[in-house]
Design a protein around this motif. Structure first.
Motif, mmCIF file in Angstrom:
data_model
loop_
_atom_site.group_PDB
_atom_site.id
_atom_site.type_symbol
_atom_site.label_atom_id
_atom_site.label_comp_id
_atom_site.label_asym_id
_atom_site.label_seq_id
_atom_site.Cartn_x
_atom_site.Cartn_y
_atom_site.Cartn_z
ATOM 1 N N VAL A 135 -6.861 -0.516 6.796
ATOM 2 C CA VAL A 135 -7.475 -1.847 6.677
ATOM 3 C C VAL A 135 -6.522 -2.921 7.196
ATOM 4 O O VAL A 135 -6.917 -3.832 7.944
ATOM 5 N N THR B 258 -8.569 -0.824 -2.477
ATOM 6 C CA THR B 258 -8.842 0.171 -1.435
ATOM 7 C C THR B 258 -8.299 1.542 -1.820
ATOM 8 O O THR B 258 -8.959 2.566 -1.624
ATOM 9 N N TRP C 185 -6.516 4.827 3.968
ATOM 10 C CA TRP C 185 -7.540 3.827 4.262
ATOM 11 C C TRP C 185 -6.987 2.412 4.059
ATOM 12 O O TRP C 185 -7.309 1.485 4.820
ATOM 13 N N ALA C 186 -6.176 2.233 3.005
ATOM 14 C CA ALA C 186 -5.606 0.911 2.739
ATOM 15 C C ALA C 186 -4.731 0.453 3.895
ATOM 16 O O ALA C 186 -4.868 -0.684 4.394
ATOM 17 N N ILE D 278 -6.170 -6.364 -2.493
ATOM 18 C CA ILE D 278 -6.933 -5.579 -1.513
ATOM 19 C C ILE D 278 -6.385 -4.161 -1.425
ATOM 20 O O ILE D 278 -7.143 -3.182 -1.369
ATOM 21 N N SER E 118 0.831 -1.213 0.000
ATOM 22 C CA SER E 118 0.000 0.000 0.000
ATOM 23 C C SER E 118 0.862 1.257 0.000
ATOM 24 O O SER E 118 0.549 2.243 -0.683
#
Length: 419
Positions: free
Chosen positions: A390, A378, A386-387, A374, A253
């Motif tokens: 998570v 995201t 936000w990623a 994912i 991410s």
């Protein structure tokens, strides 16, 4: 000799001496350091070569994905195979295969005879040999070092892995710039050296009970059943997938979020190197934690700290300062991994170590394959912050599992290793 669960533990292990004076471990560690670095070199060179041959980003991604899926599917049968044959001889054969294959690929590239199907075939066969080598090496470790030094030995293994991850990709890019064949010839040389060092290891590495062998799928099933029956192993295959998923997702991410923000590739590379340096430093200090922190304490601490630090990292994305909390989260990872792998090795009968370690490792890494997807979804629909958030939440769930899974709460403490 048996442990509390009634599982036999082999006692025919070498006399306890400092690891630096243990020739067998030293030979294995040096060979693996070079071959791990070579694997990292070719790992970045494979997609670069596919791009150079086909000019297709999609095809490069397909080759990488096919390799990853193939290796994941091979892990369980590879563990069973490592329990069938002499583990030292298996490692030698695997190193020989990989050295020859990569040397042939290098020659084909020099002669302009390489094509993407050839590169894919070499990648798959070389990866399959590695999939068999790894559980054989892990299962052989209790025959190379005494039981009380397993944590220390695996911490050194973690340091080797982080060191290869730091040096390999950068070196692979430089060597590919020198010539397309150079990274693969360098990797072939690394496996040739590993062949030489493994050949110098002495000891008994042939599993017992060879006469009672069954069909391969039955032996794989036996490994799965044992892992589920032993509380610590069952807890490991439930909790560690979430933790690896979170760590992989956070680093991916950060890369995507920083690139989306316009950060240069050089800065992103420095951030990833700083994160890996946290793991390398953790591997260096891991031996000092052995005997001082029990496995439940280590795993619970790393998950709770990871959840908090990943939460802080979410607030820092896409600043390069995000490397600091993630690197801190990695500090305890090598010590926790060393303690967990040592308990896994002690919990398995000598003739089932390969199956047990491959089952646990496959479970621990399988969920992490979804982390890039994912992270990408995201970031596309929300943001990098936000990623990371998570994956911080996934780490928090892993922390809760540490507290409620009996296998982790009542796990044995790490054996105290000599200074």
């Amino acid at each position: 000799m048996s442990d509390a669960s009634g599982i036999e533990i082999a006692t025919d292990v070498p006399r306890q001496i400092p690891l630096r004076r243990n020739k067998g471990f030293r030979m294995l560690w040096i060979g693996q350091l070079l071959s791990d670095t070579g694997t990292q070199i070719s790992g970045i060179a494979y997609p670069l070569l596919i791009l150079a041959l086909t000019h297709s980003v999609v095809l490069a991604g397909v080759v990488g994905t096919v390799r990853a899926i193939t290796l994941l599917c091979l892990q369980l049968p590879a563990g069973a195979l490592s329990d069938r044959f002499d583990r030292r001889r298996t490692m030698i054969i695997c190193d020989t295969m990989r050295a020859v294959l990569l040397a042939l690929l290098g020659i084909l590239i020099v002669l302009d005879l390489a094509s993407w199907p050839v590169v894919l075939a070499v990648s798959l066969i070389e990866g399959a040999a590695g999939a068999i080598f790894d559980p054989s090496a892990a299962a052989a470790l209790p025959g190379i070092v005494p039981d009380g030094q397993l944590e220390q030995a695996w911490a050194a293994t973690e340091a080797r892995t982080y060191g290869a991850s730091l040096a390999g990709p950068a070196l692979g890019g430089v060597l590919f710039g020198v010539g397309r064949a150079v990274p693969f010839l360098a990797d072939a040389l690394s496996f040739a050296v590993s062949f030489g060092t493994v050949s110098r290891i002495r000891g008994r590495f042939r599993p017992k009970n060879e006469a009672s062998r069954k069909a391969l799928w039955r032996e794989v099933t036996e490994g799965l059943q044992l892992v589920w029956q032993v509380p610590i192993l069952r807890a490991a295959v439930i909790q560690t997938p979430l933790l690896n998923f979170a760590f992989s997702g956070v680093t991916f991410s950060i890369t995507l979020a920083m690139r989306q923000h316009g950060t240069s590739a050089a800065v992103i590379g420095m951030v990833q190197a700083a994160i890996a340096a946290g793991g390398l430093l953790g591997a260096v200090v891991a031996p000092r934690l052995q005997g001082r922190m029990r496995l439940p304490t280590l795993v619970t601490t790393i998950t709770l700290a990871g959840a908090l630090l990943f939460g802080a990292a979410a607030l820092l994305v896409p600043s390069p300062l995000v490397a600091a909390p993630v690197a801190l989260a990695l500090l305890l990872a090598p010590a926790a991994n060393a303690a967990l792998v040592s308990v896994v090795l002690r919990s398995a009968p000598e003739d089932m170590r390969g199956r047990v370690i491959s089952t646990v490792m496959m479970a621990a890494t399988a969920l992490a394959t979804l982390a890039p997807l994912i992270a990408g979804l995201t970031i596309q629909h929300a943001s990098g912050a936000w990623a990371v958030g998570v994956f911080a939440a996934a780490t928090a769930v892993a922390a809760v599992l540490c507290l409620i899974l009996p296998g982790l709460r009542h796990a044995e403490p790490p054996a105290t290793a000599p200074g």
